[in-house]
Design a protein around this motif. Structure first.
Motif, PDB file in Angstrom:
ATOM      1  N   MET A   1       0.848  -1.181   0.000  1.00  0.00           N
ATOM      2  CA  MET A   1       0.000   0.000   0.000  1.00  0.00           C
ATOM      3  C   MET A   1       0.883   1.229   0.000  1.00  0.00           C
ATOM      4  SD  MET A   1      -2.923   1.228   2.738  1.00  0.00           S
ATOM      5  CE  MET A   1      -1.794   1.542   4.095  1.00  0.00           C
ATOM      6  N   VAL A   2       0.618   2.149  -0.911  1.00  0.00           N
ATOM      7  CA  VAL A   2       1.317   3.428  -0.948  1.00  0.00           C
ATOM      8  C   VAL A   2       0.347   4.496  -0.483  1.00  0.00           C
ATOM      9  CG1 VAL A   2       2.418   5.156  -2.413  1.00  0.00           C
ATOM     10  CG2 VAL A   2       2.881   2.734  -2.794  1.00  0.00           C
ATOM     11  N   VAL A   3       0.734   5.253   0.555  1.00  0.00           N
ATOM     12  CA  VAL A   3      -0.117   6.316   1.074  1.00  0.00           C
ATOM     13  C   VAL A   3       0.472   7.657   0.673  1.00  0.00           C
ATOM     14  CG1 VAL A   3      -1.077   4.991   2.983  1.00  0.00           C
ATOM     15  CG2 VAL A   3       1.048   6.239   3.327  1.00  0.00           C
ATOM     16  N   ALA A   4      -0.395   8.550   0.210  1.00  0.00           N
ATOM     17  CA  ALA A   4       0.023   9.888  -0.217  1.00  0.00           C
ATOM     18  C   ALA A   4      -0.708  10.898   0.638  1.00  0.00           C
ATOM     19  CB  ALA A   4      -0.299  10.093  -1.697  1.00  0.00           C
ATOM     20  N   GLY A   5       0.004  11.490   1.579  1.00  0.00           N
ATOM     21  CA  GLY A   5      -0.630  12.458   2.462  1.00  0.00           C
ATOM     22  C   GLY A   5       0.374  13.417   3.056  1.00  0.00           C
ATOM     23  N   GLY A   6       1.305  13.888   2.263  1.00  0.00           N
ATOM     24  CA  GLY A   6       2.375  14.716   2.789  1.00  0.00           C
ATOM     25  C   GLY A   6       1.976  16.164   2.983  1.00  0.00           C
ATOM     26  N   GLY A   7       2.881  16.913   3.612  1.00  0.00           N
ATOM     27  CA  GLY A   7       2.685  18.344   3.798  1.00  0.00           C
ATOM     28  C   GLY A   7       2.400  18.700   5.234  1.00  0.00           C
ATOM     29  N   THR A   8       1.131  18.626   5.620  1.00  0.00           N
ATOM     30  CA  THR A   8       0.721  19.011   6.968  1.00  0.00           C
ATOM     31  C   THR A   8       0.344  17.774   7.777  1.00  0.00           C
ATOM     32  OG1 THR A   8      -1.618  19.220   6.379  1.00  0.00           O
ATOM     33  CG2 THR A   8      -0.214  21.145   6.020  1.00  0.00           C
ATOM     34  N   ALA A   9       0.294  17.958   9.097  1.00  0.00           N
ATOM     35  CA  ALA A   9      -0.101  16.849   9.977  1.00  0.00           C
ATOM     36  C   ALA A   9      -1.521  16.387   9.670  1.00  0.00           C
ATOM     37  CB  ALA A   9       0.022  17.281  11.436  1.00  0.00           C
ATOM     38  N   GLY A  10      -2.371  17.313   9.199  1.00  0.00           N
ATOM     39  CA  GLY A  10      -3.746  16.941   8.873  1.00  0.00           C
ATOM     40  C   GLY A  10      -3.848  15.964   7.722  1.00  0.00           C
ATOM     41  N   HIS A  11      -2.826  15.910   6.858  1.00  0.00           N
ATOM     42  CA  HIS A  11      -2.780  14.910   5.793  1.00  0.00           C
ATOM     43  C   HIS A  11      -1.982  13.682   6.213  1.00  0.00           C
ATOM     44  CE1 HIS A  11      -3.458  18.443   2.867  1.00  0.00           C
ATOM     45  NE2 HIS A  11      -4.558  17.717   2.888  1.00  0.00           N
ATOM     46  N   ILE A  12      -0.921  13.882   6.998  1.00  0.00           N
ATOM     47  CA  ILE A  12      -0.012  12.783   7.318  1.00  0.00           C
ATOM     48  C   ILE A  12      -0.580  11.865   8.387  1.00  0.00           C
ATOM     49  CG2 ILE A  12       2.323  12.202   8.109  1.00  0.00           C
ATOM     50  CD1 ILE A  12       3.064  15.141   7.210  1.00  0.00           C
ATOM     51  N   GLU A  13      -1.153  12.430   9.432  1.00  0.00           N
ATOM     52  CA  GLU A  13      -1.614  11.602  10.552  1.00  0.00           C
ATOM     53  C   GLU A  13      -2.701  10.609  10.143  1.00  0.00           C
ATOM     54  OE1 GLU A  13      -0.475  10.991  13.390  1.00  0.00           O
ATOM     55  OE2 GLU A  13       0.978  12.571  13.724  1.00  0.00           O
ATOM     56  N   PRO A  14      -3.704  11.000   9.333  1.00  0.00           N
ATOM     57  CA  PRO A  14      -4.679   9.985   8.896  1.00  0.00           C
ATOM     58  C   PRO A  14      -4.029   8.880   8.062  1.00  0.00           C
ATOM     59  CG  PRO A  14      -5.528  12.188   8.500  1.00  0.00           C
ATOM     60  CD  PRO A  14      -4.095  12.345   8.888  1.00  0.00           C
ATOM     61  N   ALA A  15      -3.036   9.251   7.245  1.00  0.00           N
ATOM     62  CA  ALA A  15      -2.345   8.251   6.428  1.00  0.00           C
ATOM     63  C   ALA A  15      -1.604   7.248   7.314  1.00  0.00           C
ATOM     64  CB  ALA A  15      -1.371   8.935   5.474  1.00  0.00           C
ATOM     65  N   LEU A  16      -0.961   7.745   8.360  1.00  0.00           N
ATOM     66  CA  LEU A  16      -0.228   6.854   9.262  1.00  0.00           C
ATOM     67  C   LEU A  16      -1.178   6.026  10.123  1.00  0.00           C
ATOM     68  CD1 LEU A  16       2.683   9.240  10.351  1.00  0.00           C
ATOM     69  CD2 LEU A  16       2.768   7.336   8.737  1.00  0.00           C
ATOM     70  N   ALA A  17      -2.309   6.602  10.507  1.00  0.00           N
ATOM     71  CA  ALA A  17      -3.301   5.830  11.253  1.00  0.00           C
ATOM     72  C   ALA A  17      -3.841   4.687  10.401  1.00  0.00           C
ATOM     73  CB  ALA A  17      -4.440   6.739  11.716  1.00  0.00           C
ATOM     74  N   LEU A  18      -4.076   4.966   9.113  1.00  0.00           N
ATOM     75  CA  LEU A  18      -4.488   3.904   8.192  1.00  0.00           C
ATOM     76  C   LEU A  18      -3.399   2.840   8.087  1.00  0.00           C
ATOM     77  CD1 LEU A  18      -6.194   2.580   5.947  1.00  0.00           C
ATOM     78  CD2 LEU A  18      -5.015   4.100   4.327  1.00  0.00           C
ATOM     79  N   ALA A  19      -2.153   3.267   7.941  1.00  0.00           N
ATOM     80  CA  ALA A  19      -1.046   2.320   7.828  1.00  0.00           C
ATOM     81  C   ALA A  19      -1.000   1.392   9.043  1.00  0.00           C
ATOM     82  CB  ALA A  19       0.273   3.077   7.679  1.00  0.00           C
ATOM     83  N   ASP A  20      -1.138   1.969  10.229  1.00  0.00           N
ATOM     84  CA  ASP A  20      -1.125   1.152  11.452  1.00  0.00           C
ATOM     85  C   ASP A  20      -2.280   0.149  11.457  1.00  0.00           C
ATOM     86  OD1 ASP A  20       1.062   2.603  12.289  1.00  0.00           O
ATOM     87  OD2 ASP A  20      -0.064   3.873  13.686  1.00  0.00           O
ATOM     88  N   ALA A  21      -3.464   0.601  11.015  1.00  0.00           N
ATOM     89  CA  ALA A  21      -4.630  -0.285  11.011  1.00  0.00           C
ATOM     90  C   ALA A  21      -4.453  -1.425  10.012  1.00  0.00           C
ATOM     91  CB  ALA A  21      -5.896   0.511  10.682  1.00  0.00           C
ATOM     92  N   VAL A  22      -3.903  -1.124   8.837  1.00  0.00           N
ATOM     93  CA  VAL A  22      -3.645  -2.172   7.847  1.00  0.00           C
ATOM     94  C   VAL A  22      -2.664  -3.196   8.403  1.00  0.00           C
ATOM     95  CG1 VAL A  22      -2.533  -2.640   5.621  1.00  0.00           C
ATOM     96  CG2 VAL A  22      -4.230  -0.818   5.808  1.00  0.00           C
ATOM     97  N   MET A  23      -1.630  -2.734   9.094  1.00  0.00           N
ATOM     98  CA  MET A  23      -0.635  -3.655   9.649  1.00  0.00           C
ATOM     99  C   MET A  23      -1.217  -4.517  10.762  1.00  0.00           C
ATOM    100  SD  MET A  23       1.864  -3.184   7.693  1.00  0.00           S
ATOM    101  CE  MET A  23       2.932  -4.342   8.534  1.00  0.00           C
ATOM    102  N   ARG A  24      -2.206  -3.974  11.495  1.00  0.00           N
ATOM    103  CA  ARG A  24      -2.872  -4.806  12.515  1.00  0.00           C
ATOM    104  C   ARG A  24      -3.708  -5.898  11.857  1.00  0.00           C
ATOM    105  NH1 ARG A  24      -3.964   0.241  14.868  1.00  0.00           N
ATOM    106  NH2 ARG A  24      -6.170   0.109  14.293  1.00  0.00           N
ATOM    107  N   LEU A  25      -4.370  -5.551  10.736  1.00  0.00           N
ATOM    108  CA  LEU A  25      -5.223  -6.519  10.050  1.00  0.00           C
ATOM    109  C   LEU A  25      -4.430  -7.481   9.181  1.00  0.00           C
ATOM    110  CD1 LEU A  25      -8.114  -4.121   8.943  1.00  0.00           C
ATOM    111  CD2 LEU A  25      -8.192  -5.815  10.785  1.00  0.00           C
ATOM    112  N   ARG A  26      -3.337  -6.976   8.578  1.00  0.00           N
ATOM    113  CA  ARG A  26      -2.512  -7.793   7.693  1.00  0.00           C
ATOM    114  C   ARG A  26      -1.038  -7.569   8.027  1.00  0.00           C
ATOM    115  NH1 ARG A  26      -4.256  -9.881   2.708  1.00  0.00           N
ATOM    116  NH2 ARG A  26      -2.080 -10.509   2.565  1.00  0.00           N
ATOM    117  N   PRO A  27      -0.508  -8.293   9.021  1.00  0.00           N
ATOM    118  CA  PRO A  27       0.891  -8.085   9.425  1.00  0.00           C
ATOM    119  C   PRO A  27       1.897  -8.359   8.311  1.00  0.00           C
ATOM    120  CG  PRO A  27      -0.311  -9.343  11.090  1.00  0.00           C
ATOM    121  CD  PRO A  27      -1.203  -9.264   9.893  1.00  0.00           C
TER     122      PRO A  27
END
Length: 356
Positions: free
Chosen positions: A1-27
């Motif tokens: 999965m490639v996440v694109a949400g750079g620039g501000t924390a408002g774009h980056i934090e949701p992208a990283l939260a998604l990344a963490d959730a994907v890793m919990r579901l699919r290690p």
């Protein structure tokens, strides 16, 4: 999965939260983040343990203007480099969160890699409007974002926020900040850099908080200072440059006075804090729109930036924080608007797209 949400924390934090959730579901999954050399992602992404691939920035005009005429040349080089990244990492899906990293990601993935779009703001930006036209799935934080057929799921938030038990953590949190163990506490912050108008109005009302027996935890921003004279035998007014542990700050507080960026509103709602929102007076008014659902539900109060004065704070915020019954009702209303599960909902949407 490639996440694109750079620039501000408002774009980056949701992208990283998604990344963490994907890793919990699919290690067994791999997550790669796209960013530029000037964005906050250079600090936030590696700190969360994800690889970061840098591409040229493509600043997006807030509205269709003459600046759009300059975009094609800037976009072309960024799209080529992004396409090279997608091929090199073996991308199965691209998930964009808007901003100047997302547009080249959407264009590079179009016709090659499935796209999922998430819009955090009440008004969608230009990049997400483009991406939504050829995305497999579109999600939004709130209704009427401007993206048709978007599924409303809220904003993906950090697990430490969505699983926060404020009551259980309260004693530890108050000790950590040097706050009174039982007195009402107002949390104040104006974003990662602080907000001068908030700093000025709240700090000048310090005597009113002290006389009402209210403590204050005030994050004033690393480039600002707040001078407050402590009143003996009253709950402490604690100024700090920055809050590294927002979970502790939320646990220590009974109410919050803050800006109303999309991420802030989502976090405050998820943890159930009554809020006084002071929208940023710039942009296209989306911060006021972000706060409206919480305010309409009875969980928050909205005050325009230019009306925020020490006198208003003393007359309105002090009695609010001192009224435990009203705070309890507002907390319940705020919680009713929150979306604690948005990270896993979006993660399952993404995994379904890959499976399809």
């Amino acid at each position: 999965m490639v996440v694109a949400g750079g620039g501000t924390a408002g774009h980056i934090e949701p992208a990283l939260a998604l990344a963490d959730a994907v890793m919990r579901l699919r290690p067994d999954a791999r997550v790669v983040a796209l960013g530029t050399e000037r964005g906050l992602e250079n600090r936030l992404v590696p700190a969360r343990g994800y690889p970061l691939e840098l591409i040229p920035p493509v600043p997006m005009p807030r509205k269709p203007t003459a600046d759009l005429l300059k975009l094609p040349l800037k976009v072309r080089g960024a799209v080529k480099q992004t396409r090279d990244v997608l091929e090199r990492v073996g991308a199965d899906v691209v998930v964009g969160f808007g901003g100047y990293v997302s547009l080249p990601a959407y264009l590079a993935a179009r016709g090659r890699v499935p796209i999922v779009v998430h819009e955090a703001n009440a008004k969608s930006g230009l990049a997400n409007k483009v991406g939504a036209k050829f995305a497999e799935r579109v999600a939004a934080a709130v209704p009427d974002s401007g993206l048709s057929d978007a599924r409303v799921i809220g904003i993906p938030l950090r697990h430490s926020i969505t699983t926060l038990n404020r009551a259980a953590l309260r004693a530890e949190a108050r000790r950590a900040f040097g706050l009174h163990p039982t007195a009402p506490v107002l949390l104040v912050f104006g974003g990662s850099q602080g907000a001068r108008s908030i700093n000025t109005a709240v700090s000048a009302a310090a005597p009113a908080f002290a006389s009402a027996g209210i403590g204050v935890l005030h994050a004033h921003g690393p480039k600002n200072t707040v001078a407050v004279q402590q009143v003996p035998n009253t709950p402490a007014y604690v100024p700090v440059p920055y809050l590294e542990r927002m979970d502790l700050a939320y646990a220590a507080a009974d109410a919050v006075l803050c800006r109303s960026g999309a991420m802030t509103v989502a976090e405050v709602s998820a943890v159930g804090l009554p809020a006084v929102f002071v929208p940023l007076p710039h942009g296209n008014g989306e911060q006021a729109l972000n706060a409206n659902p919480v305010v309409a539900a009875g969980g928050g109060v909205l005050i325009p930036d230019e009306q925020l004065t020490p006198e208003w704070v003393a007359a309105n915020v002090v009695p609010l924080v001192a009224n435990r019954q009203r705070l309890a009702a507002m907390s319940a209303a705020t919680l009713s608007t929150g979306h604690r599960e948005a990270d896993e909902v979006l993660a399952r949407m993404v995994l379904e797209v890959i499976k399809k």
